[in-house]
Design an enzyme around this catalytic site. Structure first.
Site, short mmCIF file in Angstrom:
data_model
loop_
_atom_site.label_atom_id
_atom_site.label_comp_id
_atom_site.label_asym_id
_atom_site.label_seq_id
_atom_site.Cartn_x
_atom_site.Cartn_y
_atom_site.Cartn_z
N HIS A 160 -15.71 -15.54 -20.24
CA HIS A 160 -14.73 -16.02 -19.29
C HIS A 160 -13.53 -14.78 -19.22
O HIS A 160 -13.56 -13.92 -19.72
CB HIS A 160 -14.00 -17.38 -20.51
CG HIS A 160 -13.19 -16.76 -21.36
ND1 HIS A 160 -11.68 -16.29 -21.37
CD2 HIS A 160 -13.53 -16.71 -22.92
CE1 HIS A 160 -11.26 -15.85 -22.71
NE2 HIS A 160 -12.45 -16.19 -23.40
N CYS A 161 -12.68 -15.25 -18.19
CA CYS A 161 -11.56 -14.41 -17.90
C CYS A 161 -10.37 -15.23 -18.27
O CYS A 161 -10.19 -16.23 -18.87
CB CYS A 161 -11.70 -13.68 -16.74
SG CYS A 161 -12.03 -14.65 -15.31
N LYS A 162 -9.43 -15.33 -17.13
CA LYS A 162 -8.24 -16.08 -17.05
C LYS A 162 -8.52 -17.32 -16.42
O LYS A 162 -8.58 -18.44 -16.92
CB LYS A 162 -7.15 -15.45 -16.56
CG LYS A 162 -5.96 -16.17 -16.51
CD LYS A 162 -4.71 -15.47 -15.73
CE LYS A 162 -3.52 -16.32 -16.01
NZ LYS A 162 -2.17 -15.67 -15.49
#
EC number: 3.6.1.52
Length: 203
Positions: A111-113
Site C-alpha cells: 500500500h501507499c496513500k
C-alpha cells in the site's frame, strides 16, 4: 469503488477493507492506507508482511497493530509529489520487488496513500516479472488508478528492466501447480535466497 462489509461471526466486528483493496494474486494484496477501522478485516488475511511505499513515518496505532499480529513492515519511501513531479526511483522499486516475490513474506499487503500510483507501479513491475503482455500490465494500472492515471507511471512500467531483477533472484522461480486449472506460484530455495532486512519492523 464499493466497499464490501461483512460481520465477523467470532466477535461481531464489522469487516471493512481499506480503500482500493483488491487481490493481486494468491497471497498478495494491494490497497490504500489502512485505517484503524480496517484492522479487523486485515486480521482475516493472516498477513506476514506489509510493503509501505511512502516516506512518512508509519502511524503508532498501525505499528501497534502490526506488533500485536506479528506482521513485518517493509518501508520503501517513494515520494508521491506531482508538483513538481518526482521520478519513480528504480532502485527502490527493485528492492521492494525483492521483498514482494519472496514467498516467505506472504501473505503480503502492498500500500501507499491511496493504493493507486506507487502501488500500481510496483504491481505493474511484478506483472512484467510474471511475463504479462505489456498492454495487460498497463490496462491493469489504469483500471486501478482511475481517471487520475499518470503517463509517467506508464512510461516507468514500460521501461522497467526486469532482467536486473531476475539476475538478483536466480533462485526464485515460477512453477505451475494444477488443481483442475493451472495456478502460478512462487518457489524458492532456502539456502540461496537472502532474507531482506526490514527497514521498520516491530515484531
Amino acid at each position: 469503488m464499493c466497499l464490501i462489509m461483512e460481520t465477523d461471526d467470532h466477535n461481531g466486528d464489522v469487516l471493512a477493507p481499506p480503500s482500493n483493496f483488491s487481490m493481486v494474486e494468491d497471497g498478495i494484496y494491494r490497497s490504500g492506507f489502512p485505517r484503524p477501522e480496517n484492522f479487523s478485516f486485515l486480521k482475516t488475511l493472516n498477513l506476514r508482511s506489509i510493503i509501505y511505499l511512502c516516506p512518512e513515518p508509519y502511524p503508532e496505532e498501525n505499528l501497534k497493530f502490526l506488533e500485536a499480529n506479528n506482521i513485518k513492515l517493509y518501508q520503501f519511501g517513494i515520494e508521491g509529489k506531482t508538483d513538481p513531479p518526482t521520478p519513480m526511483p528504480k532502485d527502490t522499486v527493485l528492492d521492494a520487488l525483492k521483498v514482494l516475490v519472496d514467498v516467505r513474506n506472504h501473505p503480503i499487503l502492498i500500500h501507499c496513500k491511496r493504493g493507486k500510483h506507487r502501488t500500481g507501479c510496483l504491481v505493474g513491475c511484478l506483472r512484467k516479472v510474471q511475463s504479462w503482455c505489456l498492454s495487460s500490465v498497463l490496462e491493469e494500472y489504469q483500471k486501478n488508478a482511475g481517471l487520475k492515471w499518470r503517463q509517467r507511471d506508464l512510461n516507468f512500467i514500460e521501461a522497467f528492466d526486469i532482467v536486473s531483477l531476475r539476475q538478483c533472484l536466480l533462485s526464485i522461480m515460477y512453477q505451475y501447480h494444477g488443481y483442475g486449472f493451472k495456478r502460478r506460484r512462487l518457489a524458492y530455495e532456502e539456502e540461496n535466497v537472502k532474507t531482506p532486512k526490514p527497514q521498520a519492523a516491530r515484531v
